[in-house]
Design an enzyme around this catalytic site. Structure first.
Site, PDB file in Angstrom:
ATOM      1  N   HIS A 165      73.662 -17.550 -40.040  1.00 20.05           N
ATOM      2  CA  HIS A 165      72.991 -16.256 -40.063  1.00 20.05           C
ATOM      3  C   HIS A 165      71.489 -16.427 -40.247  1.00 20.05           C
ATOM      4  O   HIS A 165      71.005 -17.518 -40.594  1.00 20.05           O
ATOM      5  CB  HIS A 165      73.544 -15.380 -41.190  1.00 20.05           C
ATOM      6  CG  HIS A 165      74.886 -14.790 -40.884  1.00 20.05           C
ATOM      7  ND1 HIS A 165      76.061 -15.501 -41.007  1.00 20.05           N
ATOM      8  CD2 HIS A 165      75.249 -13.545 -40.454  1.00 20.05           C
ATOM      9  CE1 HIS A 165      77.085 -14.729 -40.667  1.00 20.05           C
ATOM     10  NE2 HIS A 165      76.620 -13.538 -40.340  1.00 20.05           N
ATOM     11  N   LYS A 180      69.544 -13.146 -44.977  1.00 19.29           N
ATOM     12  CA  LYS A 180      70.861 -12.729 -45.463  1.00 19.29           C
ATOM     13  C   LYS A 180      71.013 -13.159 -46.921  1.00 19.29           C
ATOM     14  O   LYS A 180      70.718 -14.303 -47.275  1.00 19.29           O
ATOM     15  CB  LYS A 180      71.963 -13.343 -44.603  1.00 19.29           C
ATOM     16  CG  LYS A 180      73.364 -12.862 -44.973  1.00 19.29           C
ATOM     17  CD  LYS A 180      74.394 -13.330 -43.952  1.00 19.29           C
ATOM     18  CE  LYS A 180      75.807 -12.915 -44.336  1.00 19.29           C
ATOM     19  NZ  LYS A 180      75.951 -11.444 -44.463  1.00 19.29           N
TER      20      LYS A 180
END
Length: 255
Positions: A144, A148
């Site tokens: 990600h 995040k």
């Protein structure tokens, strides 16, 4: 027409959801919930208090794309006011889910919590669940963007949980395996190793690797833009109107 309110409109997912609600036939945007009123939101009714939003706009559905702490509070208040939440925030604990499940039963209100709104990602999880019947050694690599907050991702955890329904719990790797550096083998769910990558330029990506004698099966899904999540969000808004219970995971509403 479904009256929809949105919490977290200034985030990247929230901005996509705002555009989706405005363009989706059958949806009416009635209000936004944010920590402050800014120029970029000046065209919409914005509320800082969840209670004010619920009382003054009378939504049928609340889409929440905030944080686990705020998401739990918003979802709880929505259910108590007869509003059906669709939640894309990850990080809910088993205790949180049980509490929300009891509230849904008490107030007879539907709620959908989806660790991942991408239909392609949900299909990947479904395929992984099926593959686990035949290949018992598996590791998950999720990748990600570097902003995040949680690791591993909710999608990775949900994938491992689904795999475990068809897998006998066991430790993988050599029986005498040792980590020269702590964490090198990743997080562990019933022997399934989960590895998290956080880098700028990524959005949301996951590989599920099944190893067998002389072979490797790789299941991979990539979301290159957050627009890939919006069909799933729209599906959840429509589906939650038909439900009176807590549903955890988009896979539970896809045939």
């Amino acid at each position: 027409m479904i009256r929809v309110a949105l919490a977290g409109p200034r985030g990247k997912m929230g901005a996509e959801a705002l555009e989706m609600i405005e363009q989706q036939d059958g949806f009416e945007l009635v209000g936004l919930l944010d920590s402050k009123v800014t120029d970029e939101l000046s065209d919409y009714p914005v509320f800082i208090s969840i209670l004010d939003l619920l009382k003054e706009t009378n939504p049928q559905v609340l889409i929440d794309l905030t944080t686990p702490e705020l998401g739990m509070s918003h979802t709880t208040e929505a259910i108590r006011h007869g509003v059906r939440p669709v939640v894309g925030t990850t990080g809910f604990t088993p205790d949180d889910l049980e509490q929300l499940n009891q509230l849904c039963e008490e107030y007879k209100v539907g709620c959908i919590i989806a660790p991942n709104f991408s239909i392609g990602a949900v299909l990947m999880m479904r395929f992984a669940e099926q593959a686990a019947r035949y290949m018992q050694d598996v590791e998950i690599i999720e990748m990600h963007h570097n902003q995040k907050l949680d690791a591993p991702s909710g999608t990775a955890i949900k994938t491992a949980e689904l795999i475990q329904t068809n897998r006998v719990s066991h430790r993988q790797g050599h029986e005498n395996e040792e980590e020269a550096l702590q964490g090198a083998r990743g997080a562990d769910i019933e022997g399934i190793k989960l590895h998290s990558v956080r880098l700028p330029g990524l959005v949301a990506h996951q590989q599920v690797l099944f190893g067998g004698e002389g072979q490797l099966l790789t299941l991979r899904h990539d979301s290159f833009t957050r627009g890939s999540f919006m069909p799933g969000v729209a599906l959840c808004v429509k589906e939650v109107m038909k439900r009176n219970e807590l549903i955890y995971g988009l896979e539970n509403i896809i045939d």
